[in-house]
Scaffold this active site. Sequence first.
Site, PDB file in Angstrom:
ATOM      1  N   GLU A  16       9.076  -3.069   2.103  1.00 23.75           N
ATOM      2  CA  GLU A  16       8.558  -3.248   3.459  1.00 23.75           C
ATOM      3  C   GLU A  16       9.018  -4.606   3.980  1.00 23.75           C
ATOM      4  O   GLU A  16       9.237  -5.539   3.203  1.00 23.75           O
ATOM      5  CB  GLU A  16       7.025  -3.180   3.436  1.00 23.75           C
ATOM      6  CG  GLU A  16       6.380  -3.335   4.811  1.00 23.75           C
ATOM      7  CD  GLU A  16       4.876  -3.070   4.784  1.00 23.75           C
ATOM      8  OE1 GLU A  16       4.243  -3.173   5.847  1.00 23.75           O
ATOM      9  OE2 GLU A  16       4.348  -2.759   3.700  1.00 23.75           O
TER      10      GLU A  16
ATOM     11  N   ASN B 178       2.369  -1.019   6.931  1.00 21.72           N
ATOM     12  CA  ASN B 178       1.759  -1.448   8.179  1.00 21.72           C
ATOM     13  C   ASN B 178       2.797  -1.974   9.168  1.00 21.72           C
ATOM     14  O   ASN B 178       2.642  -1.834  10.382  1.00 21.72           O
ATOM     15  CB  ASN B 178       0.715  -2.537   7.907  1.00 21.72           C
ATOM     16  CG  ASN B 178      -0.462  -2.021   7.099  1.00 21.72           C
ATOM     17  OD1 ASN B 178      -0.631  -0.818   6.909  1.00 21.72           O
ATOM     18  ND2 ASN B 178      -1.289  -2.940   6.621  1.00 21.72           N
TER      19      ASN B 178
ATOM     20  N   ASN C 230       2.216   5.551   9.237  1.00 21.54           N
ATOM     21  CA  ASN C 230       1.634   4.928   8.043  1.00 21.54           C
ATOM     22  C   ASN C 230       0.152   4.662   8.253  1.00 21.54           C
ATOM     23  O   ASN C 230      -0.231   4.038   9.240  1.00 21.54           O
ATOM     24  CB  ASN C 230       2.334   3.600   7.747  1.00 21.54           C
ATOM     25  CG  ASN C 230       1.681   2.850   6.603  1.00 21.54           C
ATOM     26  OD1 ASN C 230       1.851   3.205   5.438  1.00 21.54           O
ATOM     27  ND2 ASN C 230       0.911   1.810   6.929  1.00 21.54           N
ATOM     28  N   GLU C 231      -0.682   5.147   7.346  1.00 22.31           N
ATOM     29  CA  GLU C 231      -2.119   4.825   7.300  1.00 22.31           C
ATOM     30  C   GLU C 231      -2.773   4.852   8.682  1.00 22.31           C
ATOM     31  O   GLU C 231      -3.513   3.933   9.052  1.00 22.31           O
ATOM     32  CB  GLU C 231      -2.332   3.465   6.616  1.00 22.31           C
ATOM     33  CG  GLU C 231      -1.956   3.487   5.148  1.00 22.31           C
ATOM     34  CD  GLU C 231      -2.279   2.193   4.406  1.00 22.31           C
ATOM     35  OE1 GLU C 231      -2.713   1.209   5.052  1.00 22.31           O
ATOM     36  OE2 GLU C 231      -2.101   2.155   3.178  1.00 22.31           O
TER      37      GLU C 231
ATOM     38  N   TYR D 132      -4.787   1.601  -4.488  1.00 17.77           N
ATOM     39  CA  TYR D 132      -4.573   0.361  -5.237  1.00 17.77           C
ATOM     40  C   TYR D 132      -5.834   0.065  -6.036  1.00 17.77           C
ATOM     41  O   TYR D 132      -6.946   0.342  -5.584  1.00 17.77           O
ATOM     42  CB  TYR D 132      -4.291  -0.814  -4.292  1.00 17.77           C
ATOM     43  CG  TYR D 132      -3.034  -0.667  -3.471  1.00 17.77           C
ATOM     44  CD1 TYR D 132      -1.787  -1.002  -3.990  1.00 17.77           C
ATOM     45  CD2 TYR D 132      -3.094  -0.190  -2.166  1.00 17.77           C
ATOM     46  CE1 TYR D 132      -0.632  -0.861  -3.234  1.00 17.77           C
ATOM     47  CE2 TYR D 132      -1.939  -0.050  -1.397  1.00 17.77           C
ATOM     48  CZ  TYR D 132      -0.708  -0.387  -1.938  1.00 17.77           C
ATOM     49  OH  TYR D 132       0.425  -0.251  -1.190  1.00 17.77           O
TER      50      TYR D 132
ATOM     51  N   GLU E 285       2.220   5.193  -1.799  1.00 17.38           N
ATOM     52  CA  GLU E 285       1.815   3.814  -2.110  1.00 17.38           C
ATOM     53  C   GLU E 285       0.838   3.862  -3.267  1.00 17.38           C
ATOM     54  O   GLU E 285      -0.213   4.498  -3.154  1.00 17.38           O
ATOM     55  CB  GLU E 285       1.159   3.106  -0.914  1.00 17.38           C
ATOM     56  CG  GLU E 285       2.115   2.705   0.192  1.00 17.38           C
ATOM     57  CD  GLU E 285       1.462   1.822   1.249  1.00 17.38           C
ATOM     58  OE1 GLU E 285       0.548   1.040   0.895  1.00 17.38           O
ATOM     59  OE2 GLU E 285       1.868   1.917   2.421  1.00 17.38           O
TER      60      GLU E 285
ATOM     61  N   GLN F  57       5.023  -2.637  -4.348  1.00 15.71           N
ATOM     62  CA  GLN F  57       6.369  -2.430  -3.848  1.00 15.71           C
ATOM     63  C   GLN F  57       7.383  -2.795  -4.929  1.00 15.71           C
ATOM     64  O   GLN F  57       6.997  -2.860  -6.093  1.00 15.71           O
ATOM     65  CB  GLN F  57       6.570  -3.235  -2.576  1.00 15.71           C
ATOM     66  CG  GLN F  57       5.654  -2.753  -1.451  1.00 15.71           C
ATOM     67  CD  GLN F  57       5.892  -3.445  -0.120  1.00 15.71           C
ATOM     68  OE1 GLN F  57       6.927  -4.037   0.135  1.00 15.71           O
ATOM     69  NE2 GLN F  57       4.896  -3.380   0.752  1.00 15.71           N
TER      70      GLN F  57
END
Length: 500
Positions: free
Chosen positions: A28, A73, A173-174, A245, A293, A350
């Site tokens: 990212e 993000n 994304n999200e 996460y 992710e 990442q």
Amino acid sequence: MVVQAKMTIDKEFKIGEIDKRIYGSFIEHLGRAVYEGIYEPDHPSADEQGFRSDVIELVKQLQVPLVRYPGGNFVSGYNWEDGVGPVAERPRKLDLAWRTTETNQIGTNEFMDWAKKINAEVNMAVNLGTRGIDAARNLVEYCNHTSGSYWSDLRISHGYTDPHKIKTWCLGNEMDGPWQIGHRTAHEYGRVAVETAKAMKWVDPTIELVACGSSNRHMPTFAEWEATVLDHTYDHVDYISLHTYYGNRDNDLGNYLAQSMDMDQFIYSVISTADYIKAKKRSKKTINLSFDEWNVWYHSNDADKKIEPWSIAPPQLEDIYNFEDALLVGSMLISMLKRADRVKIACLAQLVNVIAPIMTEKGGEAWKQSIFYPYMHASVFGRGTALHSTVSSPKYDSKDFTDVPYLDTVSVHDEDNETLTIFAVNRHQTDVLSLDADVRSFEGYKVVEHIVLENDDVKATNQHNRSNVTPHSNGDASVDNGQLSANFSKLSWNVIRLAK
């Protein structure tokens, strides 16, 4: 002390073929992932395009097949046109997602060049935060259309005659997260996602699309979000995404190492929700999962609060991983392989510097974090068919979990190359785990290697001693008359490789 576990592995007990993209990763425009990570033109190892060749070599060791880009993000405020054309003419922009300044020195074409250097495909994300259908379909045309149209001819004028032929695309994304630029409700996102999907596939019918699932299993809209989004998009997308996460904030090792069981439940829940919509629509199509992710992320949280706003490529999300983190990463890989029939794409988030297996020093060396090793072992040796194994293991209870097996394991059979690989974590904090496994189905197979990652200090890192947390091949696994026996040292990651 020694605890006993038993297992039966049979080549006919198939979960499913493992899609190599399950070993994907993520870059990212965040922190030092791009600038000072993969790209540092003044570095002694920099190639003609400014990419660090030492980083490229480490990424090649991981055999990463797919890299998600450019966010995250970041993508929800990104105008892709800012990152193409003459570099000197590209604008500097404020990135609202991470409150930094983006120079746009690296953009779509440069990243595609880098991906070719590491032998990876790109999982390209489009901006459905501040933008929508038009920008997305134009990007597909720019990247994938041969020639003879405005955007494809613009790519050619930028020096890229051949189309990039990007296969996999993320629809934002999200978008369920209030922190996301352009945050939407499930209905709002579902509508824009389906119309964007239709337009993108009209430009290139060969592409595959990933719809945004929940940002994590504990979001208040979880499951209802997936159901609503898929209700809108089911006929036009191919995957639904998952993000998660974990961290050991309470310094409770037993509970920490059990968190992969939360990942298991997340996977099962999303499969169930997707299949509910399949039944509701009387569809013959199956939606698979993209876990695009996943990782451990918590070490850097406090440091990130002190970063000066609008700086360029500050050291953000630079978790320094320890030995216990490597054990959990191993278990998270096992969790996804156990549902390889439905988890077809995954991206360790990442790849470089930002919550990453690879770290770089500006002007200096690139080095491997503890989590590099289970990720590498799974990617290199975990190709083929994932197998159901019957496992009998002692269990323990922790603060948030009950019946946590000390033995966490999955097996992979590569029929073409006649190999069997067993991945295993011993979660026991004090005892050796002795395994007896029935492998009579694999007649003529012998142990060729038993790799072990272990350390007496669960907080050990490679930050100051690069070889502090590294694997060895001195495991004692052996096969006799169709019975495999092995001892797994306390708190260890194990890879047993058999071949005919």
